[in-house]
Design an enzyme around this catalytic site. Structure first.
Site, PDB file in Angstrom:
ATOM      1  CG  ASP A  21       2.014 -14.113  43.547  1.00 52.47           C
ATOM      2  OD1 ASP A  21       2.426 -13.018  43.438  1.00 52.47           O
ATOM      3  OD2 ASP A  21       2.447 -15.189  44.031  1.00 52.47           O
ATOM      4  CG  ASN A  69       1.174  -7.862  50.103  1.00 54.26           C
ATOM      5  OD1 ASN A  69      -0.047  -8.270  49.415  1.00 54.26           O
ATOM      6  ND2 ASN A  69       2.028  -8.633  49.599  1.00 54.26           N
TER       7      ASN A  69
HETATM    8  C1  IPE Z   1      -0.692 -12.962  47.863  1.00 56.49           C
HETATM    9  O1  IPE Z   1       0.651 -12.740  47.050  1.00 56.49           O
HETATM   10  C2  IPE Z   1      -1.144 -11.652  48.077  1.00 56.49           C
HETATM   11  C3  IPE Z   1      -1.857 -11.117  46.959  1.00 56.49           C
HETATM   12  C4  IPE Z   1      -1.845 -11.567  45.717  1.00 56.49           C
HETATM   13  C5  IPE Z   1      -2.383  -9.682  47.182  1.00 56.49           C
HETATM   14  P1  IPE Z   1       2.110 -12.644  47.775  1.00 56.49           P
HETATM   15  O2  IPE Z   1       2.977 -12.181  46.666  1.00 56.49           O
HETATM   16  O3  IPE Z   1       2.166 -11.420  48.688  1.00 56.49           O
HETATM   17  O4  IPE Z   1       2.140 -13.973  48.566  1.00 56.49           O
HETATM   18  P2  IPE Z   1       3.607 -14.885  49.077  1.00 56.49           P
HETATM   19  O5  IPE Z   1       4.188 -13.841  49.993  1.00 56.49           O
HETATM   20  O6  IPE Z   1       4.605 -15.118  47.993  1.00 56.49           O
HETATM   21  O7  IPE Z   1       2.945 -15.886  49.674  1.00 56.49           O
HETATM   22  C1  IPE Z   2       0.954  -9.855  43.326  1.00 56.20           C
HETATM   23  O1  IPE Z   2       2.135  -9.514  42.757  1.00 56.20           O
HETATM   24  C2  IPE Z   2       0.493  -8.443  43.623  1.00 56.20           C
HETATM   25  C3  IPE Z   2       0.573  -8.141  45.193  1.00 56.20           C
HETATM   26  C4  IPE Z   2       0.918  -8.866  46.143  1.00 56.20           C
HETATM   27  C5  IPE Z   2       0.339  -6.713  45.434  1.00 56.20           C
HETATM   28  P1  IPE Z   2       3.599  -9.920  43.445  1.00 56.20           P
HETATM   29  O2  IPE Z   2       3.960  -8.216  43.374  1.00 56.20           O
HETATM   30  O3  IPE Z   2       3.588 -10.697  44.344  1.00 56.20           O
HETATM   31  O4  IPE Z   2       4.525 -10.465  42.435  1.00 56.20           O
HETATM   32  P2  IPE Z   2       5.857 -11.361  42.570  1.00 56.20           P
HETATM   33  O5  IPE Z   2       5.321 -12.677  43.292  1.00 56.20           O
HETATM   34  O6  IPE Z   2       6.798 -10.695  43.421  1.00 56.20           O
HETATM   35  O7  IPE Z   2       6.155 -11.772  41.145  1.00 56.20           O
HETATM   36 MG    MG Z   3       4.122 -12.615  44.876  1.00 55.49          MG
END
Ligand code: IPE
Ligand code: IPE
Ligand code: MG
Length: 246
Positions: A21, A69
């Site tokens: 993340d 997502n």
């Molecule tokens: C969790 O990250 C999913 C992945 C890393 C693929 P998110 O960024 O989607 O999680 P939330 O929504 O902040 O909990």
């Molecule tokens: C994790 O990074 C990757 C996916 C969930 C695909 P994020 O895209 O959630 O990054 P933040 O949480 O917005 O920084």
């Molecule tokens: Mg995230």
């Protein structure tokens, strides 16, 4: 002393799961578009896969795209799917003797992505050094719901008896049936939650949270997580004395 040198090579976790993340926030912090953060994140994936294999981890399960997502802006979802398509490097897996698997609702992925993933899974299936698992269009509640449906189907066809439903049977119906439960779960990016990841399988996993955004997650941080894991006492409900005497 470097964390790398503190690792006990006889106590390396067999299965490490990672919630990668922080790509978006990393990009914002550096004045870039979110997509650039995902590209940098993909570079970290390459490094972490190599590091995991080199220290003897047998299963590495990366949360790459969650069921939730799909609700992101269409432009970001498309960019992620394109990046995924480009990042599946079958030759690298062959050279490094890594087998590749996917868990999740693959049917929702674009056709060309599905084809590439399937081909890569097929061609790398015999590789033995490490198994890399991508959780794609995955969520634990989706997975458990599928398993319940599968079991109910078997009961209704009299293939199994209701009394035969136990924890092992449920585990065998999950998409992770081919591997042990994670010993260690790492989440980067500062959030302290599981976001619908491997809820059944992480019942007794050691959890490690760090603030580092995924594109900045370096080897030393990974080694640090492993060292911390090695210093924890996994009691599985028993007392400390029982563990020491085991
Ligand atoms: C969790 O990250 C999913 C992945 C890393 C693929 P998110 O960024 O989607 O999680 P939330 O929504 O902040 O909990
Ligand atoms: C994790 O990074 C990757 C996916 C969930 C695909 P994020 O895209 O959630 O990054 P933040 O949480 O917005 O920084
Ligand atoms: Mg995230």
């Amino acid at each position: 002393m470097l964390y790398k040198d503190q690792i006990d090579t006889n106590k390396v976790p067999q299965h490490v799961a990672i919630i990668m993340d922080g790509n978006g926030r990393w990009a914002k912090q550096h004045g870039h578009h979110r997509t650039y953060g995902h590209q940098k994140g993909a570079e970290t994936v390459r490094k972490v896969v190599e590091t995991a294999a080199s220290i003897g981890i047998k299963y590495l399960t990366l949360y790459t795209f969650s069921t939730e997502n799909w609700n992101r802006p269409e432009e970001e979802v498309t960019a992620l799917m394109d990046l995924l398509f480009q990042s599946i490097e079958e030759e690298t897996f062959m050279t490094k003797n890594i087998s590749f698997r996917v868990i999740g609702d693959m049917q929702r992925l674009p056709q060309k992505v599905q084809e590439r993933l399937n081909q890569c899974m097929e061609h790398t299936a015999q590789n033995t050094r490490m198994c890399l698992v991508l959780a794609l269009s995955y969520s634990a509640k989706w997975e458990i719901t599928e398993a319940v449906r599968q079991i109910a189907r078997k009961v209704s066809k009299h293939e199994i008896d209701i009394d035969a439903i136990n924890e092992d049977l449920i585990s065998s119906q999950l998409s992770t049936h081919f591997m042990p439960d994670p010993d260690l779960l790492i989440r980067t990016g500062g959030e302290v939650r599981l976001s619908n990841y491997l809820l059944w399988q992480c019942a007794y996993s050691e959890l490690y949270f760090c603030d580092t955004f995924w594109p900045d997650f370096q080897d030393e941080e990974f080694y640090k997580a492993i060292c911390e894991f090695q210093n924890r006492e996994r009691r599985f409900g028993k007392t400390s004395e029982q563990i020491v005497n085991d």
